[in-house]
Write an enzyme that holds these catalytic residues in place. Structure first.
Site, mmCIF file in Angstrom:
data_model
loop_
_atom_site.group_PDB
_atom_site.id
_atom_site.type_symbol
_atom_site.label_atom_id
_atom_site.label_comp_id
_atom_site.label_asym_id
_atom_site.label_seq_id
_atom_site.Cartn_x
_atom_site.Cartn_y
_atom_site.Cartn_z
ATOM 1 N N ASP A 54 33.952 35.613 40.860
ATOM 2 C CA ASP A 54 33.499 35.697 42.250
ATOM 3 C C ASP A 54 32.639 36.946 42.456
ATOM 4 O O ASP A 54 32.067 37.151 43.529
ATOM 5 C CB ASP A 54 34.666 35.614 43.241
ATOM 6 C CG ASP A 54 35.723 36.680 43.034
ATOM 7 O OD1 ASP A 54 35.540 37.549 42.164
ATOM 8 O OD2 ASP A 54 36.737 36.648 43.766
ATOM 9 N N SER A 55 32.489 37.750 41.390
ATOM 10 C CA SER A 55 31.490 38.829 41.410
ATOM 11 C C SER A 55 30.106 38.259 41.679
ATOM 12 O O SER A 55 29.194 38.994 42.060
ATOM 13 C CB SER A 55 31.497 39.588 40.080
ATOM 14 O OG SER A 55 31.328 38.694 38.997
ATOM 15 N N ASP A 93 36.793 31.758 38.584
ATOM 16 C CA ASP A 93 37.580 32.472 39.587
ATOM 17 C C ASP A 93 37.958 31.547 40.728
ATOM 18 O O ASP A 93 37.130 30.758 41.198
ATOM 19 C CB ASP A 93 36.743 33.614 40.184
ATOM 20 C CG ASP A 93 37.251 34.971 39.746
ATOM 21 O OD1 ASP A 93 38.443 35.099 39.402
ATOM 22 O OD2 ASP A 93 36.432 35.908 39.749
ATOM 23 N N LYS A 122 41.212 31.754 37.261
ATOM 24 C CA LYS A 122 41.752 33.111 37.398
ATOM 25 C C LYS A 122 42.066 33.356 38.866
ATOM 26 O O LYS A 122 41.271 32.995 39.737
ATOM 27 C CB LYS A 122 40.724 34.128 36.883
ATOM 28 C CG LYS A 122 41.138 35.583 37.116
ATOM 29 C CD LYS A 122 40.303 36.553 36.301
ATOM 30 C CE LYS A 122 38.958 36.871 36.888
ATOM 31 N NZ LYS A 122 39.000 37.516 38.209
ATOM 32 N N GLU A 124 44.013 36.336 41.663
ATOM 33 C CA GLU A 124 44.450 37.718 41.830
ATOM 34 C C GLU A 124 45.868 37.780 42.389
ATOM 35 O O GLU A 124 46.238 36.960 43.240
ATOM 36 C CB GLU A 124 43.480 38.459 42.759
ATOM 37 C CG GLU A 124 42.081 38.579 42.165
ATOM 38 C CD GLU A 124 41.113 39.348 43.045
ATOM 39 O OE1 GLU A 124 41.539 39.967 44.052
ATOM 40 O OE2 GLU A 124 39.908 39.322 42.725
ATOM 41 N N GLU A 191 42.359 45.213 35.733
ATOM 42 C CA GLU A 191 41.114 45.859 36.192
ATOM 43 C C GLU A 191 41.417 47.259 36.718
ATOM 44 O O GLU A 191 42.294 47.442 37.568
ATOM 45 C CB GLU A 191 40.447 45.005 37.288
ATOM 46 C CG GLU A 191 39.177 45.676 37.826
ATOM 47 C CD GLU A 191 38.276 44.759 38.651
ATOM 48 O OE1 GLU A 191 38.549 43.551 38.770
ATOM 49 O OE2 GLU A 191 37.270 45.286 39.174
HETATM 50 O O1 KIV Z 1 34.631 38.338 39.375
HETATM 51 C C1 KIV Z 1 34.542 38.964 38.305
HETATM 52 O O2 KIV Z 1 33.472 39.113 37.708
HETATM 53 C C2 KIV Z 1 35.747 39.545 37.766
HETATM 54 C C3 KIV Z 1 35.564 40.591 36.707
HETATM 55 C C4 KIV Z 1 35.472 41.916 37.369
HETATM 56 C C5 KIV Z 1 36.623 40.556 35.702
HETATM 57 O O3 KIV Z 1 36.825 39.237 38.185
#
Ligand code: KIV
Length: 273
Positions: A54-55, A93, A122, A124, A191
């Site tokens: 989600d970056s 994500d 993934k 959080e 992280e």
């Molecule tokens: O969203 C992302 O790119 C991440 C990385 C910081 C691991 O979660």
């Protein structure tokens, strides 16, 4: 498929090959990617796991946090990224608030896999997500648990800071890691965690642990692609390293990153907390 003419070596990466890499102490090299062209280059460099993070909200969409990113955004970029991959495992994500309730989490996780082509999702959170993780993994959705700095909590945290420096916070993070493992995560991501704490967590759990700003004593590293290419605007995080600056072209920069993860020359002490 939109693949590189330079085929990456070896069979496709799976959850069990990641586990084997941990057992054999072969460092796992992971990167983000958001489209087919970069995915093909990242894959050809030998990257093991590609994350559609989600970056993308920050580095692709220009937002100031990951919070506004939607499931549709991730699916769109995941589909494109999947077309560029031949070997790497594709992880996606789960965006902010897309896994607040178990049925919603299954629905969105399944969409990322069925529509986006992801092989793992993934999310959080630690202890509080353990029940949800069990619910998802027992229904066939491989999950990576993301603890330490959790950017989706930015409006509660008030800043992107190292987590787990104080003794209580460190113990709580260990509890988070243990609970996620017991719940069935296939991968753990740390992280912005002090290197000593990351080492302790990696030693205590039974699944592969990848780190970003978590020091060298984990099972693998992940970085945001645009940090590896030195094109993220603004202040550079301590753990970021611009591999393009020393190689001069994108394929060599990506290969240099993978080689540095494998031989543990990245992260160096200046990238750690
Ligand atoms: O969203 C992302 O790119 C991440 C990385 C910081 C691991 O979660």
């Amino acid at each position: 498929m939109y693949v590189s003419s330079q085929a990456p070596e070896g069979p496709p990466v799976s959850v069990s090959s990641l586990r084997k890499m941990r057992e054999e102490s072969t460092p796992i090299a992971c990167l983000t990617a958001y489209d087919a062209s970069f995915a093909a280059r990242v894959d050809a460099a030998g990257t093991d796991v590609v994350l559609v993070g989600d970056s993308l909200g920050m580095v692709v969409q220009g937002l100031s946090s990951t919070v506004p990113v939607t499931v549709e955004d991730i699916i769109y970029h995941c589909r494109a990224t999947a077309r560029g991959l031949q070997r790497a495992l594709l992880m996606a994500d789960m965006p902010f608030a897309s896994y607040a309730m178990p049925e919603q989490a299954i629905r969105n996780g399944a969409r990322l896999m069925q529509e986006g082509g992801a092989q793992m999702v993934k999310l959080e959170g630690g202890l509080l997500q353990a029940e949800l993780v069990h619910f998802m993994t027992s229904r066939g959705i491989p999950v990576c648990g993301h603890i330490g700095l959790q950017p989706q909590f930015i409006h509660r945290l008030g800043g992107y800071r190292v987590q787990g420096r104080e003794r209580d916070a460190a113990e709580a993070m260990l509890d988070d890691a243990r609970a996620l493992c017991e719940a069935g995560v296939d991968l753990l991501l740390l992280e912005c965690v002090p290197a000593e704490l990351a080492k302790r967590i990696t030693g205590e759990v039974s699944v592969p642990v990848i780190g970003i700003g978590a020091g060298p004593d984990v099972d693998g590293q992940i970085l945001v692609l645009y940090d590896v290419l030195g094109i993220t605007p603004g202040r550079k995080p301590r753990f970021a390293k611009d591999f393009l600056a020393e190689t001069g072209n994108i394929p060599d920069a990506l290969s240099a990153y993978v080689a540095a993860v494998r031989d543990k020359t990245y992260p160096a002490p200046e990238h750690c907390f």
